[in-house]
Structure formats: structure tokens, C-alpha cells
Design a protein around this motif. Structure first.
Motif, PDB file in Angstrom:
ATOM      1  N   ALA A  12      46.341  32.823  42.481  1.00 51.66           N
ATOM      2  CA  ALA A  12      46.856  33.445  41.261  1.00 51.66           C
ATOM      3  C   ALA A  12      46.605  34.952  41.270  1.00 51.66           C
ATOM      4  N   LEU A  13      45.423  35.358  41.644  1.00 54.44           N
ATOM      5  CA  LEU A  13      45.079  36.776  41.667  1.00 54.44           C
ATOM      6  C   LEU A  13      45.922  37.536  42.687  1.00 54.44           C
ATOM      7  N   ARG A  14      46.181  36.912  43.835  1.00 49.35           N
ATOM      8  CA  ARG A  14      47.016  37.544  44.867  1.00 49.35           C
ATOM      9  C   ARG A  14      48.425  37.807  44.320  1.00 49.35           C
ATOM     10  N   LYS A  15      48.949  36.849  43.544  1.00 48.14           N
ATOM     11  CA  LYS A  15      50.284  37.040  42.949  1.00 48.14           C
ATOM     12  C   LYS A  15      50.303  38.242  42.002  1.00 48.14           C
ATOM     13  N   LEU A  16      49.138  38.529  41.418  1.00 45.08           N
ATOM     14  CA  LEU A  16      49.037  39.643  40.476  1.00 45.08           C
ATOM     15  C   LEU A  16      48.672  40.957  41.163  1.00 45.08           C
ATOM     16  N   ALA A  18      45.763  41.570  42.379  1.00 45.69           N
ATOM     17  CA  ALA A  18      44.405  41.868  41.924  1.00 45.69           C
ATOM     18  C   ALA A  18      43.387  41.593  43.033  1.00 45.69           C
ATOM     19  N   ARG A  19      42.157  42.041  42.808  1.00 45.25           N
ATOM     20  CA  ARG A  19      41.075  41.778  43.753  1.00 45.25           C
ATOM     21  C   ARG A  19      40.763  40.284  43.779  1.00 45.25           C
ATOM     22  N   LEU A  20      40.479  39.764  44.946  1.00 45.64           N
ATOM     23  CA  LEU A  20      40.107  38.358  45.083  1.00 45.64           C
ATOM     24  C   LEU A  20      38.631  38.190  44.741  1.00 45.64           C
ATOM     25  N   ILE A  21      38.266  36.956  44.439  1.00 45.84           N
ATOM     26  CA  ILE A  21      36.873  36.661  44.090  1.00 45.84           C
ATOM     27  C   ILE A  21      36.247  35.777  45.155  1.00 45.84           C
ATOM     28  N   GLU A  30      37.970  39.775  37.127  1.00 47.06           N
ATOM     29  CA  GLU A  30      38.834  38.739  37.701  1.00 47.06           C
ATOM     30  C   GLU A  30      38.190  37.361  37.581  1.00 47.06           C
ATOM     31  N   ALA A  31      36.909  37.259  37.934  1.00 42.59           N
ATOM     32  CA  ALA A  31      36.210  35.971  37.870  1.00 42.59           C
ATOM     33  C   ALA A  31      36.032  35.503  36.432  1.00 42.59           C
ATOM     34  N   VAL A  32      35.685  36.428  35.546  1.00 44.69           N
ATOM     35  CA  VAL A  32      35.506  36.083  34.129  1.00 44.69           C
ATOM     36  C   VAL A  32      36.816  35.556  33.550  1.00 44.69           C
ATOM     37  N   THR A  33      37.925  36.222  33.884  1.00 43.82           N
ATOM     38  CA  THR A  33      39.231  35.804  33.369  1.00 43.82           C
ATOM     39  C   THR A  33      39.636  34.449  33.954  1.00 43.82           C
ATOM     40  N   ALA A 135      48.406  32.603  37.054  1.00 41.35           N
ATOM     41  CA  ALA A 135      48.753  34.021  37.169  1.00 41.35           C
ATOM     42  C   ALA A 135      49.495  34.495  35.917  1.00 41.35           C
ATOM     43  N   ALA A 136      50.409  33.671  35.414  1.00 33.80           N
ATOM     44  CA  ALA A 136      51.166  34.035  34.216  1.00 33.80           C
ATOM     45  C   ALA A 136      50.253  34.204  33.006  1.00 33.80           C
ATOM     46  N   GLU A 137      49.314  33.282  32.853  1.00 29.50           N
ATOM     47  CA  GLU A 137      48.400  33.332  31.705  1.00 29.50           C
ATOM     48  C   GLU A 137      47.428  34.506  31.803  1.00 29.50           C
TER      49      GLU A 137
END
Length: 197
Positions: A12-16, A18-21, A30-33, A135-137
Motif C-alpha cells: 500500500a505504501l509503495r502505491k502511495l 511513501a517510505r516503507l516500514i 507510515e507505521a502509525v497510519t 492505500a486509498a484509505e
């Protein structure tokens, strides 16, 4: 590599973009979300389609007290039930009220969607749909972009369409032929080239 909660979140993060966890216990945004949305999104996507990997059958426990009106019997909803698909027969009438199932069927059994929490058991097409919905949420919180959120919702709807077709082809063709969700997307059961005979 086996599917895990972290892997699904990273898809999901990759689609955005964003940094991976590395862990869901990270202190990063990212992890908190991911922690905030993961379980609710998983359960929502499980409820949206009668996934074969999440199907279960059980004989229901009849409760002593009958409903006040409308039905003859009430049963306890299985504790691991996310969505009741049908009772003993496909035409059996029922309603779910709270954690009870009301029906006029005596000695009822049920087919239902189980709350599957182990990612190793997830179907690959479910994983793709789930990660797209995640990713959408999360898009607004992670990117602050409503455009990205809309892109992810479109990605999710496309992933769900592909997942429903793949999953329903495994012994559940009858249910997909009259699926209103797919009809709204322009896929009309036996009229669709997918179902050409």
C-alpha cells in the motif's frame, strides 16, 4: 517471501510513493497510519465479496427465546462471522440483528465469511485488492493529496473487479452472473465475453 501484515502495508505504501516500514511497531507516520487502518480495511474487504478462502460452514446454535415477531427461531451468530452469506438453503429467509440470526428455519446451518486474520491464508487477488484499499484509505494522511486518494480508489475498484472474477470462477460462477456490483461496472454475467460459452 510469505505474505505478512508488514508486506501488505508496504504494498500500500509503495502505491502511495511513501517510505516503507520494517515493523508495525515503528514510530514513523507510515507505521502509525498502517496500524490505524489495517484491521478495519481488512475486514471491510473481506465483507465485500464471498471470498472462497474465507468461507466457513457451521450448524447454528438455536437460542431458547423466539423472536418477538416475524420469525419462528433465532440462532447465535458464530463468533468468527464477518458476513452471513446464506442459511441451509440458498432461498432460506433470514435477518441478522446484532449477534443473532432470525429465521423460520428449524435446525439451521450457515455459510458465512470468517474473520481471517492470518495473512498467509489470504488469496493473492485479495492481497492486491486489500493493499489497494489500504492505500486509498491512507492516501490523505500519508500524502495529503485528494488526487492520489482518488487514484487509489480507482485502483482498488479495478483490483476488486479482477479479484471477484478470479475468485468467483472457482465453483461460484452462479453468484457472479447476477452480481449487481459487476453489473454496475458494465460486466453483465453471461453477456460478458468473460463468460462466453
Amino acid at each position: 517471501m510469505a505474505v505478512s501484515e508488514v508486506k501488505i502495508c508496504n504494498l500500500a505504501l509503495r502505491k502511495l510513493g511513501a517510505r516503507l516500514i520494517e515493523s508495525l511497531s515503528d514510530s514513523s507516520q507510515e507505521a502509525v497510519t498502517c496500524n490505524l487502518f489495517y484491521e478495519q480495511v481488512r475486514d471491510a474487504v473481506l465483507r465485500e465479496h464471498p471470498w472462497n478462502f474465507a468461507a466457513s460452514r457451521a450448524r447454528l446454535a438455536k437460542l431458547v427465546d423466539a423472536p418477538a415477531f416475524g420469525f419462528a427461531f433465532q440462532y447465535q451468530l458464530p463468533v468468527d462471522c464477518l458476513h452471513l452469506r446464506q442459511l441451509s438453503g440458498a432461498e432460506d429467509e433470514f435477518v441478522v440483528e446484532g449477534d443473532k440470526i432470525l429465521t423460520s428455519i428449524d435446525s439451521a446451518s450457515a455459510v458465512y465469511t470468517v474473520k481471517v486474520t492470518n495473512p498467509v491464508l489470504f488469496d493473492p487477488s485479495f492481497v492486491m485488492a486489500f493493499s489497494a484499499r489500504l492505500a486509498a484509505e491512507m492516501a490523505d494522511d500519508i500524502t495529503g493529496s485528494t488526487t492520489k486518494a482518488r487514484e487509489m480508489w480507482t485502483l482498488y475498484l479495478n483490483a476488486m473487479q479482477a479479484a471477484r472474477l478470479a475468485d468467483s470462477a472457482e465453483g461460484r460462477e452462479d453468484s457472479i452472473l447476477n452480481d449487481p456490483w459487476l453489473e454496475a461496472r458494465g460486466i453483465h454475467g453471461e453477456d460478458s465475453p468473460v463468460w462466453g460459452r
